[in-house]
Scaffold this motif. Structure first.
Motif, PDB file in Angstrom:
ATOM      1  N   GLY A   1       3.775   8.240  30.600  1.00  0.00           N
ATOM      2  CA  GLY A   1       4.922   6.777  31.365  1.00  0.00           C
ATOM      3  C   GLY A   1       3.589   6.367  31.996  1.00  0.00           C
ATOM      4  N   ASP A   2       3.747   6.294  33.397  1.00  0.00           N
ATOM      5  CA  ASP A   2       3.390   5.215  34.443  1.00  0.00           C
ATOM      6  C   ASP A   2       2.073   6.840  34.752  1.00  0.00           C
ATOM      7  OD1 ASP A   2       4.945   4.087  34.790  1.00  0.00           O
ATOM      8  OD2 ASP A   2       5.960   4.244  36.300  1.00  0.00           O
ATOM      9  N   ARG A   3       0.446   5.861  34.759  1.00  0.00           N
ATOM     10  CA  ARG A   3      -0.212   6.948  35.234  1.00  0.00           C
ATOM     11  C   ARG A   3      -0.982   6.010  35.615  1.00  0.00           C
ATOM     12  NH1 ARG A   3      -0.565  11.196  31.299  1.00  0.00           N
ATOM     13  NH2 ARG A   3      -2.512  11.652  33.034  1.00  0.00           N
ATOM     14  N   PHE A   4      -2.540   6.738  36.897  1.00  0.00           N
ATOM     15  CA  PHE A   4      -3.070   5.991  37.358  1.00  0.00           C
ATOM     16  C   PHE A   4      -4.096   6.041  36.138  1.00  0.00           C
ATOM     17  CE2 PHE A   4      -6.833   6.658  40.017  1.00  0.00           C
ATOM     18  CZ  PHE A   4      -6.947   5.366  40.317  1.00  0.00           C
ATOM     19  N   ILE A   5      -5.358   4.962  36.226  1.00  0.00           N
ATOM     20  CA  ILE A   5      -6.374   4.623  35.590  1.00  0.00           C
ATOM     21  C   ILE A   5      -7.500   4.739  35.669  1.00  0.00           C
ATOM     22  CG2 ILE A   5      -7.619   3.587  33.385  1.00  0.00           C
ATOM     23  CD1 ILE A   5      -4.817   2.382  32.765  1.00  0.00           C
ATOM     24  N   ARG A   6      -8.224   5.521  35.881  1.00  0.00           N
ATOM     25  CA  ARG A   6      -9.955   5.285  36.153  1.00  0.00           C
ATOM     26  C   ARG A   6     -10.647   5.232  35.337  1.00  0.00           C
ATOM     27  NH1 ARG A   6     -12.965  12.367  36.075  1.00  0.00           N
ATOM     28  NH2 ARG A   6     -10.987  12.008  38.087  1.00  0.00           N
ATOM     29  N   LYS A   7     -11.159   5.142  34.311  1.00  0.00           N
ATOM     30  CA  LYS A   7     -11.944   4.257  33.583  1.00  0.00           C
ATOM     31  C   LYS A   7     -10.882   4.177  31.970  1.00  0.00           C
ATOM     32  CE  LYS A   7     -15.552   7.355  31.874  1.00  0.00           C
ATOM     33  NZ  LYS A   7     -16.602   8.044  32.049  1.00  0.00           N
ATOM     34  N   ILE A   8     -11.667   3.054  31.302  1.00  0.00           N
ATOM     35  CA  ILE A   8     -11.721   2.637  30.388  1.00  0.00           C
ATOM     36  C   ILE A   8     -12.776   2.541  29.488  1.00  0.00           C
ATOM     37  CG2 ILE A   8     -10.124   1.221  28.457  1.00  0.00           C
ATOM     38  CD1 ILE A   8      -8.666   0.584  30.637  1.00  0.00           C
ATOM     39  N   VAL A   9     -12.762   2.941  28.013  1.00  0.00           N
ATOM     40  CA  VAL A   9     -14.319   3.445  27.439  1.00  0.00           C
ATOM     41  C   VAL A   9     -13.500   2.459  26.158  1.00  0.00           C
ATOM     42  CG1 VAL A   9     -15.993   4.404  26.600  1.00  0.00           C
ATOM     43  CG2 VAL A   9     -15.058   5.229  28.536  1.00  0.00           C
ATOM     44  N   LEU A  10     -14.223   1.164  25.525  1.00  0.00           N
ATOM     45  CA  LEU A  10     -14.113   0.276  24.509  1.00  0.00           C
ATOM     46  C   LEU A  10     -15.466   0.660  23.443  1.00  0.00           C
ATOM     47  CD1 LEU A  10     -11.881  -1.592  23.789  1.00  0.00           C
ATOM     48  CD2 LEU A  10     -13.405  -3.608  24.936  1.00  0.00           C
ATOM     49  N   TRP A  11     -14.313   1.133  22.401  1.00  0.00           N
ATOM     50  CA  TRP A  11     -15.666   1.164  20.900  1.00  0.00           C
ATOM     51  C   TRP A  11     -15.673  -0.558  20.664  1.00  0.00           C
ATOM     52  CZ3 TRP A  11     -14.679   5.620  23.404  1.00  0.00           C
ATOM     53  CH2 TRP A  11     -15.794   6.359  23.762  1.00  0.00           C
ATOM     54  N   TYR A  12     -16.063  -0.961  20.281  1.00  0.00           N
ATOM     55  CA  TYR A  12     -15.973  -2.532  19.497  1.00  0.00           C
ATOM     56  C   TYR A  12     -17.575  -3.604  19.300  1.00  0.00           C
ATOM     57  CZ  TYR A  12     -18.411  -4.360  23.249  1.00  0.00           C
ATOM     58  OH  TYR A  12     -20.542  -4.425  23.678  1.00  0.00           O
ATOM     59  N   GLU A  13     -16.770  -3.723  17.533  1.00  0.00           N
ATOM     60  CA  GLU A  13     -18.174  -4.780  17.499  1.00  0.00           C
ATOM     61  C   GLU A  13     -17.804  -6.541  16.914  1.00  0.00           C
ATOM     62  OE1 GLU A  13     -20.596  -4.495  13.055  1.00  0.00           O
ATOM     63  OE2 GLU A  13     -18.456  -2.877  13.383  1.00  0.00           O
ATOM     64  N   THR A  14     -18.297  -7.010  17.495  1.00  0.00           N
ATOM     65  CA  THR A  14     -18.267  -8.386  17.407  1.00  0.00           C
ATOM     66  C   THR A  14     -19.650  -8.712  16.260  1.00  0.00           C
ATOM     67  OG1 THR A  14     -19.170  -8.706  19.791  1.00  0.00           O
ATOM     68  CG2 THR A  14     -19.303 -10.429  18.595  1.00  0.00           C
TER      69      THR A  14
END
Length: 132
Positions: A103-116
Motif C-alpha cells: 500500500g502507501d509507502r515512502f520511497i527512498r530511490k528507484i533503480v531502473l534497468w532499460y535498453e534504448t
C-alpha cells in the motif's frame, strides 16, 4: 421544440463522457524523477526526495522508444521491491499503474534497468511518476 435539440444534447453528453480522464479524478500523479536514457543497455538510479508516501508508480517514455527491463523500488526502510516490467514503451506511452507492495509507502530511490534500441536517432526521456 424540434428533434434536433435533444439529439444535439445527447451528442454533447456522449462527447463529454469520452473526455473523462483514464485515471480517477482523485489520482495525484507526481514526477519522481526523469532520466535521459543512453542508447543500449543501461541502469540508472533516481533518488526520491520529500516526505510523501505513494501507492503506485508508472513509467513514461518520450522522444524515443525504450525497453524497460525491470525496476527496483527501495523503500524508506531499505526494503527493495523488484518489479519485473519487461515492456517496450513507444515514445509518448507509459506503463499501466504499478501497485507498490504494502500500500502507501515512502520511497527512498528507484533503480531502473532499460535498453534504448541503437536504431533510435534520439535518446529516450524516461519519466517516473508516483500516485499518492
Amino acid at each position: 421544440m424540434t428533434r434536433k435539440a435533444p439529439l444535439a444534447a445527447l451528442g454533447l453528453v456522449l462527447a463529454s463522457a469520452l473526455l473523462v480522464p483514464a485515471f480517477p479524478a482523485h489520482a495525484a500523479w507526481k514526477v519522481l524523477g526523469v532520466i535521459k536514457a543512453d542508447k543500449g543497455l543501461d541502469r540508472d538510479e533516481v533518488t526520491v526526495s520529500g516526505n510523501r508516501t505513494y501507492r503506485q508508480i508508472r513509467v513514461k517514455a518520450d522522444s524515443a522508444d525504450v525497453e524497460i527491463q525491470s525496476l527496483h523500488v527501495v523503500y524508506g526502510s531499505g526494503e527493495p521491491d523488484k518489479i519485473d516490467v519487461r515492456k517496450t514503451l513507444r515514445a509518448g506511452t507509459s506503463t499501466f499503474p504499478l501497485d507498490l507492495k504494502g500500500g502507501d509507502r515512502f520511497i527512498r530511490k528507484i533503480v531502473l534497468w532499460y535498453e534504448t534500441p541503437e536504431r533510435e536517432s534520439k535518446k529516450a526521456i524516461v519519466t517516473i511518476y508516483g500516485n499518492d
